[in-house]
Design a protein around this motif. Structure first.
Motif, PDB file in Angstrom:
ATOM      1  N   THR A  97       0.838  -1.198   0.000  1.00  0.00           N
ATOM      2  CA  THR A  97       0.000   0.000   0.000  1.00  0.00           C
ATOM      3  C   THR A  97       0.869   1.244   0.000  1.00  0.00           C
ATOM      4  O   THR A  97       1.329   1.662   1.046  1.00  0.00           O
ATOM      5  CB  THR A  97      -0.916   0.063   1.252  1.00  0.00           C
ATOM      6  OG1 THR A  97      -0.161  -0.403   2.363  1.00  0.00           O
ATOM      7  CG2 THR A  97      -2.159  -0.743   1.086  1.00  0.00           C
ATOM      8  N   PHE A 122      -4.477  -3.565  -7.559  1.00  0.00           N
ATOM      9  CA  PHE A 122      -4.950  -3.593  -6.188  1.00  0.00           C
ATOM     10  C   PHE A 122      -6.169  -4.505  -6.052  1.00  0.00           C
ATOM     11  O   PHE A 122      -6.682  -4.711  -4.969  1.00  0.00           O
ATOM     12  CB  PHE A 122      -5.316  -2.183  -5.716  1.00  0.00           C
ATOM     13  CG  PHE A 122      -4.124  -1.355  -5.351  1.00  0.00           C
ATOM     14  CD1 PHE A 122      -3.646  -1.358  -4.054  1.00  0.00           C
ATOM     15  CD2 PHE A 122      -3.471  -0.578  -6.299  1.00  0.00           C
ATOM     16  CE1 PHE A 122      -2.543  -0.610  -3.700  1.00  0.00           C
ATOM     17  CE2 PHE A 122      -2.361   0.173  -5.955  1.00  0.00           C
ATOM     18  CZ  PHE A 122      -1.898   0.155  -4.650  1.00  0.00           C
ATOM     19  N   GLU A 166      -6.955   3.339   3.072  1.00  0.00           N
ATOM     20  CA  GLU A 166      -5.707   2.577   3.169  1.00  0.00           C
ATOM     21  C   GLU A 166      -5.768   1.560   4.311  1.00  0.00           C
ATOM     22  O   GLU A 166      -5.409   0.406   4.150  1.00  0.00           O
ATOM     23  CB  GLU A 166      -4.491   3.485   3.429  1.00  0.00           C
ATOM     24  CG  GLU A 166      -3.951   4.190   2.226  1.00  0.00           C
ATOM     25  CD  GLU A 166      -4.411   5.620   2.200  1.00  0.00           C
ATOM     26  OE1 GLU A 166      -5.532   5.900   2.702  1.00  0.00           O
ATOM     27  OE2 GLU A 166      -3.668   6.476   1.690  1.00  0.00           O
ATOM     28  N   TYR A 205      -8.286  -1.186   3.504  1.00  0.00           N
ATOM     29  CA  TYR A 205      -7.779  -2.094   2.472  1.00  0.00           C
ATOM     30  C   TYR A 205      -6.719  -3.029   3.047  1.00  0.00           C
ATOM     31  O   TYR A 205      -6.691  -4.218   2.753  1.00  0.00           O
ATOM     32  CB  TYR A 205      -7.202  -1.276   1.319  1.00  0.00           C
ATOM     33  CG  TYR A 205      -6.700  -2.119   0.186  1.00  0.00           C
ATOM     34  CD1 TYR A 205      -7.594  -2.694  -0.706  1.00  0.00           C
ATOM     35  CD2 TYR A 205      -5.346  -2.368   0.019  1.00  0.00           C
ATOM     36  CE1 TYR A 205      -7.147  -3.498  -1.736  1.00  0.00           C
ATOM     37  CE2 TYR A 205      -4.891  -3.166  -1.007  1.00  0.00           C
ATOM     38  CZ  TYR A 205      -5.794  -3.724  -1.886  1.00  0.00           C
ATOM     39  OH  TYR A 205      -5.350  -4.527  -2.889  1.00  0.00           O
ATOM     40  N   GLN A 206      -5.856  -2.474   3.883  1.00  0.00           N
ATOM     41  CA  GLN A 206      -4.814  -3.312   4.474  1.00  0.00           C
ATOM     42  C   GLN A 206      -5.426  -4.362   5.407  1.00  0.00           C
ATOM     43  O   GLN A 206      -5.010  -5.512   5.413  1.00  0.00           O
ATOM     44  CB  GLN A 206      -3.833  -2.438   5.251  1.00  0.00           C
ATOM     45  CG  GLN A 206      -2.559  -3.193   5.563  1.00  0.00           C
ATOM     46  CD  GLN A 206      -1.548  -2.326   6.293  1.00  0.00           C
ATOM     47  OE1 GLN A 206      -1.894  -1.546   7.172  1.00  0.00           O
ATOM     48  NE2 GLN A 206      -0.297  -2.460   5.931  1.00  0.00           N
ATOM     49  N   PHE A 211      -7.240   3.906  -5.472  1.00  0.00           N
ATOM     50  CA  PHE A 211      -5.818   3.597  -5.662  1.00  0.00           C
ATOM     51  C   PHE A 211      -5.367   3.870  -7.098  1.00  0.00           C
ATOM     52  O   PHE A 211      -4.330   3.374  -7.546  1.00  0.00           O
ATOM     53  CB  PHE A 211      -5.536   2.143  -5.283  1.00  0.00           C
ATOM     54  CG  PHE A 211      -5.611   1.897  -3.803  1.00  0.00           C
ATOM     55  CD1 PHE A 211      -4.654   2.426  -2.954  1.00  0.00           C
ATOM     56  CD2 PHE A 211      -6.652   1.169  -3.260  1.00  0.00           C
ATOM     57  CE1 PHE A 211      -4.726   2.221  -1.578  1.00  0.00           C
ATOM     58  CE2 PHE A 211      -6.732   0.962  -1.879  1.00  0.00           C
ATOM     59  CZ  PHE A 211      -5.764   1.483  -1.047  1.00  0.00           C
TER      60      PHE A 211
END
Ligand code: ZN
Length: 543
Positions: free
Chosen positions: A105, A130, A243, A246-247, A311
């Motif tokens: 990321t 992504f 972020e 998503y992580q 992204f």
């Protein structure tokens, strides 16, 4: 590092790790092995690097240096770690050795900063997609605590014996949830930074070794956890940025197999996160990140498209694997509903918060309403035909659509916006999405029990197919081997390999070698015992 070294050795690749925690003799032994050419891949922690240069430089013929989690080197990344800064010495000391920096990321600014700090020249950048199509994306809003727990229990029962993480904003919620889930006989543990180190380590260990199925954790959990068979991730509250979200969901389904994610959000979360962002010292950036996260939650177009566009990737088609794609909202002309709500707001001289507004609309006889003489307003009881929950949902939509705004500085009082006025005066139409109760959304089943709300457990299936029996047996065998070898189950075989065994049903060692993830070493080591088990389940004679 430990997990990765273990996985490499299991695949027949000699590897080792050097860190500052191990005894000096152990480090000395590893250095010796490296110099004797016995180690193919060496892991070094960033803080250890400077202390190892004295022998690496003159004695080793290194062919490649890889830096993992490279975004930690940059202040712009979301996880800056000062010990990464010294990695800039690599290029000075090893000018001719190729360096590869890896991160999952990093936006454009962070990527450029990584290149600058590592002094990489003639570099090439490789950006993969992504997109993680194996993760389903689901978002729910406005659930009460009781409903959230019921929905979570139901969700976990539908993912029986599968590993998953529940992320919570508050430490106390991780413990509360773990206790609640335990009453449903779900093997759960809590994890947060406030626990003693031994308890944290035990929680992590129990999860990695499949002794518990569920970890209820704050975002402190997950860094460096390399467990490929996490099958689901739930967010008990809204994350503060895309972020982070998503992580965190990215910890599910690393083996590429189908995995599910579910996010709960509410106005309450938003209020807390706004405060965090404002107090963060990076007010502007964090408020913007929060706004994008909120938009993602509230969208009624394909969620994956929003995620990818964030992204910088463009998706041209809807994904078919998010809740919006699977269950698109029905719309209706809600102008009259909006007018009722806005007119009530005006009649309170814009002094009502959401709760008060709903009490007025539904004609509640609560003390606070009578005291303020809101029962004398013309709009009192004008929305009696709808329930409290329905109004809550519609008012939320009116806020989202920009007809109403919340004044966060004055106890969350509601105000009508200029756009709202246009609806109120009939100049424009307001479209709302039809309210659906939790039952209609298929989140949980209502049953009898104390408080009239209890999860009804799923009955075990009477007939089981050969495939199910086989998969179950393979899981057990894998677990036994892992315990015997004191390693992790998925290092023996991934879930993907087991499912391939169920599909192909190999009954000879040669056939076993064709299974995904089975190399020569694993074929020789485990082939016989797995084939024997498969033959047993299929009721075939021994080989
Ligand atoms: Zn979609």
């Amino acid at each position: 590092m430990k997990d990765q070294v273990g996985a490499l050795i299991a695949n027949g690749i000699p590897a080792a790790a050097l860190n500052s925690m191990m005894p000096d003799e152990e480090r000395q032994r590893i250095r010796q092995h490296c110099m004797q050419g016995k180690i193919k891949l060496l892991y070094i922690s960033p803080e250890r690097l400077m202390n190892e240069l004295h022998w690496l430089l003159p004695r080793m013929d290194i062919s490649l240096i890889a830096i993992d989690e490279a975004h930690c080197i940059s202040h712009w990344g979301h996880d800056f770690r000062p010990e990464y800064a010294q990695l800039s010495v690599l290029k000075d000391n090893f000018p001719t050795i190729p360096i590869v920096a890896l991160t999952a990321t990093a936006d454009k600014v962070t990527r450029d900063d990584i290149v600058r700090q590592l002094k990489l020249k003639d570099r090439q950048t490789f950006i993969s997609s992504f997109d993680r199509p194996n993760l389903s994306l689901n978002v729910r809003r406005g659930f009460t605590k009781k409903e959230k727990i019921a929905a979570i229990v139901h969700f976990i029962q539908a993912h029986k014996n599968k590993s998953g993480i529940i992320y919570c904003m508050k430490r106390s919620d991780t413990e509360m949830l773990a206790e609640e889930l335990a009453t449903f006989r779900i093997k759960t543990t809590a994890y947060h930074a406030g626990l003693l180190p031994q308890r944290r380590e035990k929680a992590q260990d129990d999860f990695i070794n499949d002794r518990v199925d569920v970890v209820c954790a704050t975002v402190a959990f997950g860094m460096g956890i390399d467990k490929s068979n996490i099958r689901w991730v739930i967010h008990y509250n809204m994350p503060s940025s895309i972020e982070n979200y998503y992580q965190e969901i990215g910890r599910a389904g690393r083996d590429g197999m189908k995995s599910d994610t579910l996010l709960f959000h509410s106005l309450g979360d938003m209020i807390i996160l706004r405060r965090f962002a404002q107090e963060s010292g990076q007010n502007e950036i964090n408020m913007e990140k929060l706004k994008r996260m909120k938009k993602y939650c509230e969208t009624d177009i394909c969620r994956r498209r929003i995620l990818l566009s964030y992204f910088g990737e463009e998706a041209t088609e809807d994904c078919g694997n998010c809740d919006v794609c699977k269950n698109p909202p029905q719309r209706f002309d809600g102008s009259i509903l909006v007018q009722k709500a806005l007119s009530a707001i005006y009649r309170t001289e814009q002094k009502a918060n959401i709760k008060t507004l709903i009490y007025i609309l539904t004609g509640s006889d609560r003390e606070e309403i009578i005291e303020k003489e809101y029962d004398r307003l013309k709009t009192y009881g004008a929305g009696k035909d709808l329930s409290y929950k329905e109004w809550k949902e519609y008012i939320y939509q009116m806020i989202q659509l920009g007809y109403i705004e919340i004044d966060y500085t004055t106890n969350h009082k509601l105000r009508v916006t200029p756009l709202g006025q246009q609806v109120l005066f009939g100049e424009i139409r307001a479209e709302l999405a039809t309210y659906r109760s939790s039952e209609e959304k298929g989140i949980y089943t209502k049953g009898r029990g104390k408080q009239g709300f209890r999860y009804r457990p799923i009955r075990p299936k009477v007939s089981t197919t050969v495939e199910e029996t086989l998969l179950d047996s393979l899981h057990q065998l894998r677990k036994q081997i892992a315990e015997k070898e004191q390693t992790l189950a998925y290092i023996i075989f991934s879930d993907d390999s087991l499912s391939d065994m169920v599909d192909k049903k190999p009954i000879t060692i040669e056939e076993f070698g064709e299974i995904r993830g089975v190399g020569q070493i694993k074929q020789a080591k485990y082939g016989r015992i797995f084939v024997a088990l498969i033959r047993f389940v299929l009721r075939l004679p021994k080989e």
